[in-house]
Scaffold this motif. Structure first.
Motif: not given
Length: 317
Positions: A74-85, A196-197, A221-228, A178-182
Motif C-alpha cells: 500500500y505504501r508503494m501504491n499510494h506513492v506511485h499511483q498518480t493521475y497521470e500514471y 504522492n506527487p 479516474m480510479i487508481s489503476w489495477g486488476h479491476d479496471d 479516485p485520483l484528481g480529488c482529495a
C-alpha cells in the motif's frame, strides 16, 4: 439502468417472494432481476468470524510478517499511483494486444498468482474465485450472471504475469481510490499519500477536485489495477453481462465507497442502483476467503456454460 415503477406503489418498491419464501421489500430494475435490499445488511450468507489466518477480516494493524508485506504494498501504491500514471496505464492496456485466450484459460493462469495486498488469504487466486462464485450460487441460484461475475472479477490479476507486463503488486492489487480529488481518510494506510506527487497539485486537493458532483463514476479516474483492466477486457470484447456485473468488476476493490461511503457525491443515479448489487457481492468476495477447497472439475461444466452465454470464445487481453 432505470427503475421500473409500479404507479400504485410508492418509492419504487414492490413486494416479492424471496428465495426462502418470506415477504421482503426489494427494488426491481430494468435488467429483469431483483435487487434484494435487505440482503445488503441482513442476507442469509453466514459470515465467518475469522479469516484463513485465524484473525478478523481486513485487519491491517495486526503485527505479523504478512501484514508488513501488505503495508509495504500500500505504501508503494499510494506513492506511485498518480493521475497521470493511471491515464497512461489505461491508454496502454486498452489496446488489448497482449494475448488471445478464453475466460477459462485465464482462470487457470491465476494458479500462478498470489495477492500480496490481501491480509486474509494467501491461496492461489482461482481458489478464491470459485469460493466466491459457489457461495453466491448457493444463495442466489437464479442470478447466473452474478455467479459468473464472481468467477471472473479478479482475472485482471494476470497483469502480474510476464506475458501481461509483469506489473508490480502495487499497480495491480489492493483497494482502489479516485485520483484528481482529495484522498479520503477512509483509504487504507492513508498516511502514505504524503509522498504522492499529486499532493502538490492544488486542483486535486478539494472534495470534488477536477470533477463535479454527480458526474458519474465512469468519469472519475480510479487508481489503476486488476479491476479496471478486467472491466476493459469485458467491455471491449463485447461481454453481455448486465451493467451491474460490469460495475462489480470495475469497482469491487473501491472499499472507500462501498464500505465507508466516501465519494458518493460523485455518483449518478445508475451508480447508486448498481452499488446495491456491489454491496451484496462484497460480503461474498470478502467472507468466502477460507481454507475450504472447491472441486474444480465438478463445477467446471457449469461455469463453462455461463462463459459461453456471456462471452465470445476467445478474447483479446
Amino acid at each position: 439502468m432505470t427503475v421500473c415503477i409500479e404507479q400504485s406503489v410508492p418509492d419504487s418498491q414492490v413486494v416479492v417472494e424471496n428465495k426462502n419464501n418470506h415477504d421482503t421489500t426489494d427494488l426491481i430494475f430494468d435488467g429483469h432481476f431483483v435487487v434484494p435490499e435487505t440482503a445488503v445488511a441482513n442476507g442469509d450468507f453466514d459470515c465467518p468470524d475469522v479469516n484463513a489466518f485465524g484473525q478478523t477480516f481486513r485487519d491491517y494493524d495486526v503485527e505479523n510478517e504478512r501484514q508488513k508485506q501488505v503495508e509495504e504494498c500500500y505504501r508503494m501504491n499510494h506513492v506511485h499511483q498518480t493521475y497521470e500514471y493511471v491515464k497512461k496505464m489505461r491508454e496502454e492496456y486498452k489496446k488489448l494486444d497482449k494475448l488471445e485466450m478464453s475466460i477459462w484459460e485465464c482462470c487457470e493462469l491465476l494458479n500462478e498468482v498470489v495477492d500480496e495486498s490481501d491480509p486474509d488469504l494467501d491461496e492461489p487466486q482461482i481458489e478464491h474465485l470459485l469460493q466466491t462464485a459457489e457461495a453466491i450460487r448457493k444463495d442466489y441460484p437464479n442470478e447466473d450472471w452474478l455467479h459468473l461475475t464472481a468467477l471472473i472479477h479478479d482475472l485482471g490479476k494476470v497483469l502480474l504475469l510476464p506475458r501481461f507486463g509483469e506489473l508490480p503488486q502495487w499497480a495491480v492489487v489492493g483497494d482502489t481510490h479516485p485520483l484528481g480529488c482529495a484522498f479520503d481518510e477512509s483509504i487504507v494506510h492513508h498516511k502514505y499519500f504524503k509522498g504522492n506527487p499529486d499532493m502538490n497539485n492544488p486542483a486535486y486537493q478539494t472534495k470534488n477536485g477536477i470533477y463535479r458532483e454527480g458526474c458519474g463514476l465512469e468519469n472519475v479516474m480510479i487508481s489503476w489495477g486488476h479491476d479496471d483492466y478486467m472491466y476493459l477486457v469485458a467491455k471491449e470484447n463485447g461481454a453481455t453481462l448486465p451493467e451491474a456485473g460490469l460495475f462489480i468488476i470495475r469497482y469491487h476493490s473501491f472499499y472507500p465507497l462501498h464500505r465507508s461511503g466516501a465519494y458518493k457525491h460523485l455518483m449518478n443515479e445508475e451508480d447508486a442502483e448498481n452499488l446495491k448489487w456491489l454491496q451484496i457481492f462484497n460480503k461474498y468476495d470478502l467472507y468466502s476467503k477460507s481454507k475450504s477447497r472447491v472441486d474444480v472439475e465438478k463445477v467446471k461444466p457449469y461455469y463453462l456454460s455461463l462463459i459461453n452465454k456471456y462471452f465470445p470464445e476467445k478474447l483479446r487481453w
